[in-house]
Design a protein around this motif. Structure first.
Motif, mmCIF file in Angstrom:
data_model
loop_
_atom_site.group_PDB
_atom_site.id
_atom_site.type_symbol
_atom_site.label_atom_id
_atom_site.label_comp_id
_atom_site.label_asym_id
_atom_site.label_seq_id
_atom_site.Cartn_x
_atom_site.Cartn_y
_atom_site.Cartn_z
ATOM 1 N N THR A 104 2.297 19.731 35.014
ATOM 2 C CA THR A 104 1.886 18.421 35.519
ATOM 3 C C THR A 104 0.453 18.074 35.128
ATOM 4 O OG1 THR A 104 1.238 19.419 37.628
ATOM 5 C CG2 THR A 104 3.465 18.498 37.483
ATOM 6 N N ASP A 220 12.722 18.255 38.572
ATOM 7 C CA ASP A 220 11.639 17.462 37.998
ATOM 8 C C ASP A 220 10.636 17.058 39.076
ATOM 9 O OD1 ASP A 220 10.355 15.683 35.960
ATOM 10 O OD2 ASP A 220 11.083 14.134 37.343
ATOM 11 N N THR A 222 8.442 14.651 39.071
ATOM 12 C CA THR A 222 8.402 13.206 39.275
ATOM 13 C C THR A 222 9.520 12.778 40.219
ATOM 14 O OG1 THR A 222 7.465 12.865 37.070
ATOM 15 C CG2 THR A 222 8.497 10.962 38.129
ATOM 16 N N GLN A 225 8.846 13.978 43.895
ATOM 17 C CA GLN A 225 7.880 13.119 44.572
ATOM 18 C C GLN A 225 8.504 11.781 44.953
ATOM 19 O OE1 GLN A 225 3.676 12.981 43.310
ATOM 20 N NE2 GLN A 225 4.340 14.176 41.535
ATOM 21 N N ARG A 246 1.450 11.724 43.685
ATOM 22 C CA ARG A 246 1.388 10.262 43.692
ATOM 23 C C ARG A 246 0.756 9.763 44.993
ATOM 24 N NH1 ARG A 246 7.402 8.130 43.032
ATOM 25 N NH2 ARG A 246 6.655 6.313 44.186
#
Length: 292
Positions: A104, A220, A222, A225, A246
């Motif tokens: 990340t 994943d 992303t 989140q 995020r």
């Protein structure tokens, strides 16, 4: 068998057209050059030069030998240059493998720093692990102490990661500075792929009174989140992944604290480690200091 010095003498004689001129270029005596060419002719079984009072002229066999000698010497010079560049990190490559949370932010920062310091070395991020370090397919593999490799690689500790619980900003516990694990007993949990998973966190199981109730599995970061932000569940986030969280997700330490996870670099032993791998290890070690 022909040796490279004999080939160089042959090429110099052809270049200068005489034994004496070649001797000057090679810092040899004229008789020594003459003996070297005579030995080559005996070994080859054919005359390589016509001797004349004012110099020498290659025979047909000599022309063939001279062409081959120049090509071989040129290739050897190119090999020496490439090996020198490899040793001095002006060329070559380094292949790095990691897992999603490391990718990340930590790994991209390491690649950027390495490439700035060694622009001539190609960096590759590939799939693999410690076994690929043993086979030579990977130069540096990032691993955790949840899954330590066997013999054949050296493990260099980089940092100890903390684990925090990830909640949507609107969650009932998001405003707390520390979240008691017992208060998460009714939550749906989001699982991930190893080692970015709920993992061997026995403190979590004990505090919940049983295994976490997993409602979603997403490898994943992303996607994980996004599920948290949407209020679909909560999850555990390590130090490396926290750098890329995020804004609509909050991270909170827990009580009791979840156990730490050690990040290590798996590399070949020093006697088999490439200069580029050693340089990448230095970059990773330096970068990890900022996460402590």
């Amino acid at each position: 068998m022909l040796d490279t010095w004999s080939l160089r003498v042959l090429a110099e004689v052809a270049e200068h057209g005489s034994f004496s001129a070649a001797a000057d270029a090679l810092t040899m005596t004229q008789p020594a050059v003459s003996r070297q060419i005579a030995a080559l002719e005996r070994r080859a079984g054919v005359r390589l030069f016509h001797r004349h009072p004012r110099g020498v002229v290659p025979t047909a066999a000599g022309e063939l030998a001279i062409g081959e000698a120049r090509e071989i010497l040129g290739r050897l010079a190119a090999l020496e240059a490439r090996l020198g560049a490899y040793a001095q990190l002006r060329g070559g490559q380094v292949r790095l493998s990691a897992f999603p949370s490391a990718n990340t932010a930590f790994v991209p920062a390491a690649i950027r720093r390495f490439s700035a310091a060694h622009p001539g070395v190609e960096v590759g991020l590939v799939r693999g692990g410690p076994g690929d370090v043993r086979s030579g397919a990977v130069d540096v593999a990032l691993v955790t102490d949840w899954d330590l490799p066997g013999d054949g690689v050296e493990l260099v500790p980089l940092l100890d990661e903390e684990h925090r619980v990830a909640l949507p900003t609107g969650h009932r516990l998001a405003g707390r500075t520390t979240v008691a694990l017992r208060d998460l007993r009714g939550e749906t949990w989001i699982e991930g792929g190893h080692p970015d998973c709920l993992g061997p966190l026995t403190a979590l199981t004990r505090a919940l009174g049983g295994p976490p109730r997993v409602g979603f599995v997403c490898d994943d970061w992303t996607g994980k989140q996004a599920l948290v932000a949407a209020g679909m569940g909560v999850t555990v986030v390590s130090t490396l992944a926290a750098a890329a969280i995020r804004p609509d997700v909050v991270l909170r330490p827990t009580s009791p604290a979840l156990p730490r996870r050690r990040l290590l670099a798996a590399v070949a032993p020093r006697d088999r480690r490439t200069p580029a791998a050693a340089a990448m290890l230095t970059v990773l070690t330096s970068l990890a200091v900022g996460y402590r």
